[in-house]
Scaffold this motif. Structure first.
Motif, PDB file in Angstrom:
ATOM      1  N   HIS A 108      -1.629   3.840  -4.673  1.00 13.38           N
ATOM      2  CA  HIS A 108      -0.769   3.122  -5.274  1.00 13.38           C
ATOM      3  C   HIS A 108      -1.123   2.511  -6.579  1.00 13.38           C
ATOM      4  O   HIS A 108      -2.126   2.109  -6.826  1.00 13.38           O
ATOM      5  CB  HIS A 108      -0.350   1.800  -4.342  1.00 13.38           C
ATOM      6  CG  HIS A 108       0.675   1.087  -4.611  1.00 13.38           C
ATOM      7  ND1 HIS A 108       0.773   0.527  -5.836  1.00 13.38           N
ATOM      8  CD2 HIS A 108       1.803   0.592  -4.066  1.00 13.38           C
ATOM      9  CE1 HIS A 108       2.035  -0.121  -5.891  1.00 13.38           C
ATOM     10  NE2 HIS A 108       2.746   0.149  -4.742  1.00 13.38           N
ATOM     11  N   THR A 168      -0.433   0.412  -8.905  1.00 13.33           N
ATOM     12  CA  THR A 168      -0.578  -0.869  -9.065  1.00 13.33           C
ATOM     13  C   THR A 168      -1.763  -1.476  -8.262  1.00 13.33           C
ATOM     14  O   THR A 168      -2.514  -2.349  -8.977  1.00 13.33           O
ATOM     15  CB  THR A 168       0.653  -1.833  -8.703  1.00 13.33           C
ATOM     16  OG1 THR A 168       1.971  -1.178  -9.246  1.00 13.33           O
ATOM     17  CG2 THR A 168       0.667  -3.190  -8.729  1.00 13.33           C
ATOM     18  N   THR A 213       0.787  -1.274   0.058  1.00 11.74           N
ATOM     19  CA  THR A 213      -0.072   0.033  -0.066  1.00 11.74           C
ATOM     20  C   THR A 213       1.066   1.171  -0.012  1.00 11.74           C
ATOM     21  O   THR A 213       2.123   1.238  -0.625  1.00 11.74           O
ATOM     22  CB  THR A 213      -0.896   0.220   1.445  1.00 11.74           C
ATOM     23  OG1 THR A 213      -0.080   0.016   2.410  1.00 11.74           O
ATOM     24  CG2 THR A 213      -1.730  -1.562   1.502  1.00 11.74           C
ATOM     25  N   GLU A 214       0.255   2.382   0.478  1.00 13.61           N
ATOM     26  CA  GLU A 214       1.134   3.720   0.561  1.00 13.61           C
ATOM     27  C   GLU A 214       2.292   3.465   1.443  1.00 13.61           C
ATOM     28  O   GLU A 214       3.546   4.086   0.976  1.00 13.61           O
ATOM     29  CB  GLU A 214       0.239   4.766   0.955  1.00 13.61           C
ATOM     30  CG  GLU A 214      -0.767   5.045  -0.246  1.00 13.61           C
ATOM     31  CD  GLU A 214      -2.265   4.329   0.171  1.00 13.61           C
ATOM     32  OE1 GLU A 214      -3.274   4.742  -0.355  1.00 13.61           O
ATOM     33  OE2 GLU A 214      -2.156   3.559   0.945  1.00 13.61           O
ATOM     34  N   THR A 220       6.111  -0.716  -1.742  1.00  5.23           N
ATOM     35  CA  THR A 220       5.271   0.482  -1.367  1.00  5.23           C
ATOM     36  C   THR A 220       5.566   1.749  -1.651  1.00  5.23           C
ATOM     37  O   THR A 220       6.462   1.894  -2.504  1.00  5.23           O
ATOM     38  CB  THR A 220       5.284   0.381   0.290  1.00  5.23           C
ATOM     39  OG1 THR A 220       6.424   1.175   0.567  1.00  5.23           O
ATOM     40  CG2 THR A 220       5.017  -0.856   0.847  1.00  5.23           C
ATOM     41  N   LEU A 221       4.813   2.598  -1.419  1.00  7.05           N
ATOM     42  CA  LEU A 221       4.899   4.180  -1.983  1.00  7.05           C
ATOM     43  C   LEU A 221       5.833   4.822  -0.978  1.00  7.05           C
ATOM     44  O   LEU A 221       6.276   6.016  -1.160  1.00  7.05           O
ATOM     45  CB  LEU A 221       3.677   5.149  -2.138  1.00  7.05           C
ATOM     46  CG  LEU A 221       2.616   4.240  -3.320  1.00  7.05           C
ATOM     47  CD1 LEU A 221       1.489   5.486  -3.523  1.00  7.05           C
ATOM     48  CD2 LEU A 221       3.454   4.091  -4.498  1.00  7.05           C
ATOM     49  N   TRP A 229       2.704  -3.126   3.990  1.00  6.92           N
ATOM     50  CA  TRP A 229       1.757  -4.209   3.244  1.00  6.92           C
ATOM     51  C   TRP A 229       0.508  -4.167   3.714  1.00  6.92           C
ATOM     52  O   TRP A 229       0.375  -4.275   5.013  1.00  6.92           O
ATOM     53  CB  TRP A 229       2.689  -5.363   3.179  1.00  6.92           C
ATOM     54  CG  TRP A 229       3.525  -5.521   2.107  1.00  6.92           C
ATOM     55  CD1 TRP A 229       4.977  -4.494   1.825  1.00  6.92           C
ATOM     56  CD2 TRP A 229       3.752  -6.129   0.799  1.00  6.92           C
ATOM     57  NE1 TRP A 229       5.337  -4.872   0.461  1.00  6.92           N
ATOM     58  CE2 TRP A 229       4.776  -5.833  -0.057  1.00  6.92           C
ATOM     59  CE3 TRP A 229       2.915  -7.281   0.436  1.00  6.92           C
ATOM     60  CZ2 TRP A 229       5.040  -6.588  -1.178  1.00  6.92           C
ATOM     61  CZ3 TRP A 229       3.304  -8.011  -0.635  1.00  6.92           C
ATOM     62  CH2 TRP A 229       4.457  -7.564  -1.416  1.00  6.92           C
ATOM     63  N   ARG A 257       6.646  12.434  -0.840  1.00  6.94           N
ATOM     64  CA  ARG A 257       5.679  11.193  -0.349  1.00  6.94           C
ATOM     65  C   ARG A 257       6.054  10.885   1.343  1.00  6.94           C
ATOM     66  O   ARG A 257       5.250  10.406   1.851  1.00  6.94           O
ATOM     67  CB  ARG A 257       6.159   9.956  -1.465  1.00  6.94           C
ATOM     68  CG  ARG A 257       5.565   9.993  -2.175  1.00  6.94           C
ATOM     69  CD  ARG A 257       5.996   8.737  -3.378  1.00  6.94           C
ATOM     70  NE  ARG A 257       5.256   8.680  -4.591  1.00  6.94           N
ATOM     71  CZ  ARG A 257       5.370   7.857  -5.550  1.00  6.94           C
ATOM     72  NH1 ARG A 257       6.408   6.964  -5.525  1.00  6.94           N
ATOM     73  NH2 ARG A 257       4.698   7.955  -6.706  1.00  6.94           N
TER      74      ARG A 257
END
Length: 209
Positions: A136, A138, A29-30, A190-191, A33, A98
């Motif tokens: 995210h 993906t 996720t951002e 992740t981001l 996980w 980010r």
């Protein structure tokens, strides 16, 4: 580290297929996980609750790929509330900051017309649904793959990828170490958001977490 790859993929099409078959999936996720499933599959949701030793009454967070897809769920909000929610989900494509970004999950009141559209095993004891448009790219693609007649909002359960009492996995290897071959894995990074996601009530504006 060598893994059998029959339950590891970098394909959102394959991952969505597993989810539709009732499997659990770990995915980035951002910030950390997550572990998820088809929210309309009660047996799959129950498996997550069992793994995490989480009571159903608490409810589950769900994610999707776009605010537009959630339009029917946003009608219960006034214009100001709706704007605040949608604005929090806008993600700049050239966003280099980010580290200081935060993912926003909102508790949305469920309109009467949609009272049966969100399963009670997702809402728990609440009259709201906890939902986020995920940043995210993906996982947005994965949610697009989940759209169907029984899942019109393209929802995916999103709870942190860890057994009860453990820290959320921040990498694929950490997620795999927790759950091994019990679940599937969608491999990506992740981001790298450093702040955990925030949960707020869309009507009152109160920060729940």
């Amino acid at each position: 580290m060598s893994h059998s790859t029959s339950f590891i993929t970098d394909s959102t099409v394959q991952a969505a297929q597993w989810l539709k078959e009732g499997q659990l999936l770990a995915y980035p996720t951002e910030s950390v996980w997550g572990i998820g499933c088809d929210p309309y599959n009660q047996a799959a949701v129950q498996r997550i609750l069992d793994i995490k030793q989480r009571p159903q009454a608490k409810g589950m967070i769900v994610i999707t790929d776009s605010a537009a897809r959630l339009t029917p769920l946003l009608v219960a909000l006034n214009d100001e509330q709706r704007k605040q929610v949608i604005d929090s989900w806008q993600v700049g494509s050239d966003d280099n900051d980010r580290q200081n970004r935060q993912a926003h999950t909102w508790l949305l009141p469920i309109p009467d017309a949609l009272s049966t559209a969100i399963p009670t095993w997702i809402t728990g004891e609440h009259q709201t649904v906890a939902v986020r448009v995920i940043a995210h790219p993906t996982i947005r693609k994965l949610c697009q793959q989940m759209v169907s007649t029984h899942n019109p909002f393209g929802l995916l359960v999103s709870t942190s990828c860890n057994p009860s009492g453990q820290s959320p996995a921040s990498t694929f290897d950490a997620a795999y170490a927790y759950f091994d071959k019990q679940i599937g894995y969608l491999q990506a990074d992740t981001l790298h958001y450093t702040l955990p996601s925030q949960i707020r009530d869309a009507v009152t504006g109160l920060v729940i977490r």
